[in-house]
Design a protein around this motif. Structure first.
Motif, PDB file in Angstrom:
ATOM      1  N   LEU A  64       0.818  -1.205   0.000  1.00  0.00           N
ATOM      2  CA  LEU A  64       0.000   0.000   0.000  1.00  0.00           C
ATOM      3  C   LEU A  64       0.856   1.262   0.000  1.00  0.00           C
ATOM      4  O   LEU A  64       0.541   2.232  -0.681  1.00  0.00           O
ATOM      5  N   GLN A  65       1.936   1.275   0.750  1.00  0.00           N
ATOM      6  CA  GLN A  65       2.771   2.480   0.834  1.00  0.00           C
ATOM      7  C   GLN A  65       3.314   2.878  -0.535  1.00  0.00           C
ATOM      8  O   GLN A  65       3.318   4.054  -0.891  1.00  0.00           O
ATOM      9  N   LEU A  73       1.937   2.272  -3.420  1.00  0.00           N
ATOM     10  CA  LEU A  73       0.806   2.802  -4.176  1.00  0.00           C
ATOM     11  C   LEU A  73       0.436   4.208  -3.712  1.00  0.00           C
ATOM     12  O   LEU A  73       0.159   5.089  -4.528  1.00  0.00           O
ATOM     13  N   LEU A  74       0.452   4.438  -2.414  1.00  0.00           N
ATOM     14  CA  LEU A  74       0.149   5.779  -1.904  1.00  0.00           C
ATOM     15  C   LEU A  74       1.125   6.816  -2.452  1.00  0.00           C
ATOM     16  O   LEU A  74       0.728   7.923  -2.826  1.00  0.00           O
ATOM     17  N   GLU A  75       2.397   6.458  -2.508  1.00  0.00           N
ATOM     18  CA  GLU A  75       3.395   7.372  -3.079  1.00  0.00           C
ATOM     19  C   GLU A  75       3.081   7.670  -4.542  1.00  0.00           C
ATOM     20  O   GLU A  75       3.137   8.817  -4.975  1.00  0.00           O
ATOM     21  N   LEU A  76       2.731   6.641  -5.299  1.00  0.00           N
ATOM     22  CA  LEU A  76       2.464   6.818  -6.725  1.00  0.00           C
ATOM     23  C   LEU A  76       1.216   7.659  -6.981  1.00  0.00           C
ATOM     24  O   LEU A  76       1.169   8.436  -7.934  1.00  0.00           O
ATOM     25  N   THR A  77       0.189   7.527  -6.138  1.00  0.00           N
ATOM     26  CA  THR A  77      -1.051   8.276  -6.367  1.00  0.00           C
ATOM     27  C   THR A  77      -0.875   9.778  -6.177  1.00  0.00           C
ATOM     28  O   THR A  77      -1.746  10.543  -6.575  1.00  0.00           O
ATOM     29  N   GLU A  78       0.246  10.199  -5.630  1.00  0.00           N
ATOM     30  CA  GLU A  78       0.510  11.642  -5.533  1.00  0.00           C
ATOM     31  C   GLU A  78       0.608  12.281  -6.912  1.00  0.00           C
ATOM     32  O   GLU A  78       0.420  13.483  -7.059  1.00  0.00           O
ATOM     33  N   ALA A  79       0.873  11.487  -7.941  1.00  0.00           N
ATOM     34  CA  ALA A  79       0.965  12.014  -9.311  1.00  0.00           C
ATOM     35  C   ALA A  79      -0.407  12.308  -9.917  1.00  0.00           C
ATOM     36  O   ALA A  79      -0.512  13.064 -10.873  1.00  0.00           O
ATOM     37  N   LEU A  80      -1.471  11.696  -9.358  1.00  0.00           N
ATOM     38  CA  LEU A  80      -2.817  11.893  -9.903  1.00  0.00           C
ATOM     39  C   LEU A  80      -3.331  13.302  -9.593  1.00  0.00           C
ATOM     40  O   LEU A  80      -2.854  13.949  -8.668  1.00  0.00           O
ATOM     41  N   PRO A  81      -4.341  13.751 -10.335  1.00  0.00           N
ATOM     42  CA  PRO A  81      -5.002  15.000  -9.953  1.00  0.00           C
ATOM     43  C   PRO A  81      -5.530  14.875  -8.514  1.00  0.00           C
ATOM     44  O   PRO A  81      -5.687  13.753  -8.009  1.00  0.00           O
ATOM     45  N   PRO A  82      -5.830  15.988  -7.866  1.00  0.00           N
ATOM     46  CA  PRO A  82      -6.220  15.941  -6.445  1.00  0.00           C
ATOM     47  C   PRO A  82      -7.639  15.429  -6.214  1.00  0.00           C
ATOM     48  O   PRO A  82      -8.487  16.103  -5.649  1.00  0.00           O
ATOM     49  N   TYR A  83      -7.915  14.208  -6.680  1.00  0.00           N
ATOM     50  CA  TYR A  83      -9.194  13.557  -6.421  1.00  0.00           C
ATOM     51  C   TYR A  83      -9.243  13.106  -4.969  1.00  0.00           C
ATOM     52  O   TYR A  83      -8.205  12.896  -4.333  1.00  0.00           O
ATOM     53  N   ASP A  84     -10.456  12.863  -4.481  1.00  0.00           N
ATOM     54  CA  ASP A  84     -10.616  12.069  -3.274  1.00  0.00           C
ATOM     55  C   ASP A  84     -10.510  10.627  -3.746  1.00  0.00           C
ATOM     56  O   ASP A  84     -11.149  10.247  -4.735  1.00  0.00           O
ATOM     57  N   LEU A  85      -9.690   9.837  -3.080  1.00  0.00           N
ATOM     58  CA  LEU A  85      -9.450   8.456  -3.498  1.00  0.00           C
ATOM     59  C   LEU A  85      -9.930   7.489  -2.432  1.00  0.00           C
ATOM     60  O   LEU A  85      -9.865   7.797  -1.240  1.00  0.00           O
ATOM     61  N   GLN A  86     -10.379   6.342  -2.859  1.00  0.00           N
ATOM     62  CA  GLN A  86     -10.612   5.222  -1.964  1.00  0.00           C
ATOM     63  C   GLN A  86      -9.789   4.070  -2.504  1.00  0.00           C
ATOM     64  O   GLN A  86      -9.944   3.685  -3.668  1.00  0.00           O
ATOM     65  N   ILE A  87      -8.893   3.545  -1.689  1.00  0.00           N
ATOM     66  CA  ILE A  87      -7.996   2.465  -2.107  1.00  0.00           C
ATOM     67  C   ILE A  87      -8.316   1.238  -1.268  1.00  0.00           C
ATOM     68  O   ILE A  87      -8.311   1.301  -0.037  1.00  0.00           O
ATOM     69  N   SER A  88      -8.597   0.137  -1.946  1.00  0.00           N
ATOM     70  CA  SER A  88      -8.943  -1.101  -1.250  1.00  0.00           C
ATOM     71  C   SER A  88      -8.144  -2.258  -1.807  1.00  0.00           C
ATOM     72  O   SER A  88      -7.978  -2.357  -3.029  1.00  0.00           O
ATOM     73  N   PRO A  89      -7.657  -3.144  -0.929  1.00  0.00           N
ATOM     74  CA  PRO A  89      -7.015  -4.348  -1.436  1.00  0.00           C
ATOM     75  C   PRO A  89      -8.052  -5.239  -2.103  1.00  0.00           C
ATOM     76  O   PRO A  89      -9.229  -5.240  -1.725  1.00  0.00           O
ATOM     77  N   VAL A  90      -7.620  -5.971  -3.101  1.00  0.00           N
ATOM     78  CA  VAL A  90      -8.497  -6.900  -3.817  1.00  0.00           C
ATOM     79  C   VAL A  90      -8.156  -8.306  -3.342  1.00  0.00           C
ATOM     80  O   VAL A  90      -6.999  -8.716  -3.407  1.00  0.00           O
ATOM     81  N   GLY A  91      -9.150  -9.019  -2.860  1.00  0.00           N
ATOM     82  CA  GLY A  91      -8.932 -10.383  -2.383  1.00  0.00           C
ATOM     83  C   GLY A  91      -8.810 -11.350  -3.527  1.00  0.00           C
ATOM     84  O   GLY A  91      -9.384 -11.138  -4.606  1.00  0.00           O
ATOM     85  N   GLU A  92      -8.053 -12.376  -3.326  1.00  0.00           N
ATOM     86  CA  GLU A  92      -7.916 -13.437  -4.312  1.00  0.00           C
ATOM     87  C   GLU A  92      -9.039 -14.441  -4.086  1.00  0.00           C
ATOM     88  O   GLU A  92      -9.295 -14.847  -2.958  1.00  0.00           O
ATOM     89  N   VAL A  93      -9.697 -14.836  -5.133  1.00  0.00           N
ATOM     90  CA  VAL A  93     -10.787 -15.792  -5.045  1.00  0.00           C
ATOM     91  C   VAL A  93     -10.309 -17.126  -5.570  1.00  0.00           C
ATOM     92  O   VAL A  93      -9.761 -17.205  -6.677  1.00  0.00           O
ATOM     93  N   ASP A  94     -10.484 -18.174  -4.782  1.00  0.00           N
ATOM     94  CA  ASP A  94     -10.151 -19.523  -5.243  1.00  0.00           C
ATOM     95  C   ASP A  94     -11.303 -20.034  -6.091  1.00  0.00           C
ATOM     96  O   ASP A  94     -12.435 -20.152  -5.617  1.00  0.00           O
ATOM     97  N   ALA A  95     -11.013 -20.323  -7.343  1.00  0.00           N
ATOM     98  CA  ALA A  95     -12.033 -20.873  -8.234  1.00  0.00           C
ATOM     99  C   ALA A  95     -12.033 -22.383  -8.095  1.00  0.00           C
ATOM    100  O   ALA A  95     -10.997 -23.026  -8.146  1.00  0.00           O
ATOM    101  N   ALA A  96     -13.218 -22.928  -7.916  1.00  0.00           N
ATOM    102  CA  ALA A  96     -13.326 -24.385  -7.810  1.00  0.00           C
ATOM    103  C   ALA A  96     -13.065 -25.002  -9.180  1.00  0.00           C
ATOM    104  O   ALA A  96     -13.472 -24.465 -10.199  1.00  0.00           O
ATOM    105  N   PRO A  97     -12.349 -26.134  -9.203  1.00  0.00           N
ATOM    106  CA  PRO A  97     -12.040 -26.781 -10.504  1.00  0.00           C
ATOM    107  C   PRO A  97     -13.273 -27.320 -11.177  1.00  0.00           C
ATOM    108  O   PRO A  97     -14.272 -27.540 -10.680  1.00  0.00           O
TER     109      PRO A  97
END
Length: 118
Positions: free
Chosen positions: A91-92, A94-118
């Motif tokens: 996350l840290q 990514l937070l550093e990199l988002t400083e390059a974006l325009p001054p939006y309000d951001l919401q950053i969330s981790p994406v969980g990995e989903v185990d797909a059944a075979p």
């Protein structure tokens, strides 16, 4: 790790349709700069990203009944305007990199990995 970065309103910027062409060009340049910063950082890649356009379609199920309506999910000042799906070591970084974006309000969330059944 994967993260979704939600661009949640204009933040300190005026709404897109109230910006001058010069302000719009400067905002787009910041998105380009963000993309370049992500490409230049080891272990970081943009997997997807899009601006959203128009009103969303909202699907709700209440009491077993499904309703489909046009408009935002919730009445709120902040509305979702776009997103990035980013692979980042942490996350840290990514937070550093988002400083390059325009001054939006951001919401950053981790994406969980989903185990797909075979």
């Amino acid at each position: 790790m994967k993260f979704v970065v939600l661009l949640m309103s204009e933040g300190e910027m005026p709404a897109w349709d109230r910006q001058t062409p010069e302000q719009q060009a400067a905002a787009m340049q910041r998105h380009d700069d963000f993309g370049a910063a992500c490409r230049d950082r080891d272990g970081v890649s943009i997997l997807a990203g899009e601006a959203l356009d128009g009103l969303p379609t909202v699907v709700r199920v209440r009491g077993g009944e499904r309703s489909v309506t046009e408009g935002p999910y919730a009445e709120a000042v902040e509305q979702l305007g776009g997103f990035y799906l980013i692979e980042s070591p942490d996350l840290q970084t990514l937070l550093e990199l988002t400083e390059a974006l325009p001054p939006y309000d951001l919401q950053i969330s981790p994406v969980g990995e989903v185990d797909a059944a075979p």
